[in-house]
Design a protein around this motif. Sequence first.
Motif, PDB file in Angstrom:
ATOM      1  N   ILE A 173       1.793   9.435  -5.960  1.00  0.00           N
ATOM      2  CA  ILE A 173       2.285  10.780  -5.630  1.00  0.00           C
ATOM      3  C   ILE A 173       3.374  11.188  -6.611  1.00  0.00           C
ATOM      4  O   ILE A 173       3.399  12.319  -7.105  1.00  0.00           O
TER       5      ILE A 173
ATOM      6  N   GLN B  93      -3.028  18.241  -6.231  1.00  0.00           N
ATOM      7  CA  GLN B  93      -4.113  17.264  -6.099  1.00  0.00           C
ATOM      8  C   GLN B  93      -5.375  17.787  -6.779  1.00  0.00           C
ATOM      9  O   GLN B  93      -6.078  17.022  -7.444  1.00  0.00           O
TER      10      GLN B  93
ATOM     11  N   ALA C 135       0.981   4.071  -3.005  1.00  0.00           N
ATOM     12  CA  ALA C 135       0.764   5.488  -2.687  1.00  0.00           C
ATOM     13  C   ALA C 135       1.941   6.321  -3.177  1.00  0.00           C
ATOM     14  O   ALA C 135       1.759   7.398  -3.758  1.00  0.00           O
TER      15      ALA C 135
ATOM     16  N   GLU D  63      -3.765   8.831  -2.490  1.00  0.00           N
ATOM     17  CA  GLU D  63      -2.371   9.058  -2.126  1.00  0.00           C
ATOM     18  C   GLU D  63      -2.079   8.680  -0.676  1.00  0.00           C
ATOM     19  O   GLU D  63      -0.918   8.548  -0.304  1.00  0.00           O
ATOM     20  N   SER D  64      -3.099   8.495   0.123  1.00  0.00           N
ATOM     21  CA  SER D  64      -2.888   8.112   1.518  1.00  0.00           C
ATOM     22  C   SER D  64      -2.523   6.639   1.638  1.00  0.00           C
ATOM     23  O   SER D  64      -1.957   6.215   2.649  1.00  0.00           O
ATOM     24  N   GLY D  65      -2.867   5.854   0.619  1.00  0.00           N
ATOM     25  CA  GLY D  65      -2.617   4.421   0.664  1.00  0.00           C
ATOM     26  C   GLY D  65      -3.689   3.657   1.416  1.00  0.00           C
ATOM     27  O   GLY D  65      -3.589   2.454   1.597  1.00  0.00           O
ATOM     28  N   LEU D  66      -4.737   4.347   1.844  1.00  0.00           N
ATOM     29  CA  LEU D  66      -5.787   3.705   2.633  1.00  0.00           C
ATOM     30  C   LEU D  66      -6.865   3.056   1.779  1.00  0.00           C
ATOM     31  O   LEU D  66      -7.682   2.297   2.288  1.00  0.00           O
TER      32      LEU D  66
ATOM     33  N   ALA E  34      -6.611  12.663  -2.515  1.00  0.00           N
ATOM     34  CA  ALA E  34      -5.954  12.573  -1.211  1.00  0.00           C
ATOM     35  C   ALA E  34      -6.092  11.165  -0.628  1.00  0.00           C
ATOM     36  O   ALA E  34      -5.128  10.617  -0.080  1.00  0.00           O
ATOM     37  N   ARG E  35      -7.264  10.571  -0.765  1.00  0.00           N
ATOM     38  CA  ARG E  35      -7.469   9.198  -0.268  1.00  0.00           C
ATOM     39  C   ARG E  35      -6.602   8.205  -1.042  1.00  0.00           C
ATOM     40  O   ARG E  35      -6.015   7.293  -0.456  1.00  0.00           O
TER      41      ARG E  35
ATOM     42  N   GLN F 163     -10.702  16.540  -5.135  1.00  0.00           N
ATOM     43  CA  GLN F 163      -9.391  16.543  -4.490  1.00  0.00           C
ATOM     44  C   GLN F 163      -9.373  15.543  -3.349  1.00  0.00           C
ATOM     45  O   GLN F 163      -8.360  14.882  -3.099  1.00  0.00           O
TER      46      GLN F 163
ATOM     47  N   GLU G 171       0.831  -1.202   0.000  1.00  0.00           N
ATOM     48  CA  GLU G 171       0.000   0.000   0.000  1.00  0.00           C
ATOM     49  C   GLU G 171       0.867   1.253   0.000  1.00  0.00           C
ATOM     50  O   GLU G 171       0.597   2.210  -0.713  1.00  0.00           O
ATOM     51  N   PHE G 172       1.957   1.241   0.791  1.00  0.00           N
ATOM     52  CA  PHE G 172       2.872   2.384   0.816  1.00  0.00           C
ATOM     53  C   PHE G 172       3.525   2.577  -0.544  1.00  0.00           C
ATOM     54  O   PHE G 172       3.681   3.706  -1.016  1.00  0.00           O
TER      55      PHE G 172
END
Length: 97
Positions: free
Chosen positions: A38, A48, A34, A66-69, A63-64, A59, A30-31
């Motif tokens: 990015i 973004q 992400a 790019e968060s890796g979540l 952001a979600r 946006q 996941e990291f």
Amino acid sequence: MSKMIPVEESFAEWREDPKYVEVYDALEDEFALAAVLIEARARAGLTQQQLADRMHTTQAVIARLESGLVKPSTRTLERLATATGMRLRISFEPAGD
């Protein structure tokens, strides 16, 4: 007054905890995803919001991602590649032991 601790010191301390290492390592993919999302946006010189506009989304969605979540669909990755002027490539690699 609280003392600021450099993040590197915190990570070094946390890495001594086997449970932390196990959880952190489980999130490696996941990291990595992400980070490449990015990087693609940064290489395109986009914020973004600009990327969101090109992808016809918000946006907050970027952001979600790019968060890796969240795990994006292949379609979302294709849209991101197009919006950043890149080509999407997906590959399989041998699993590490």
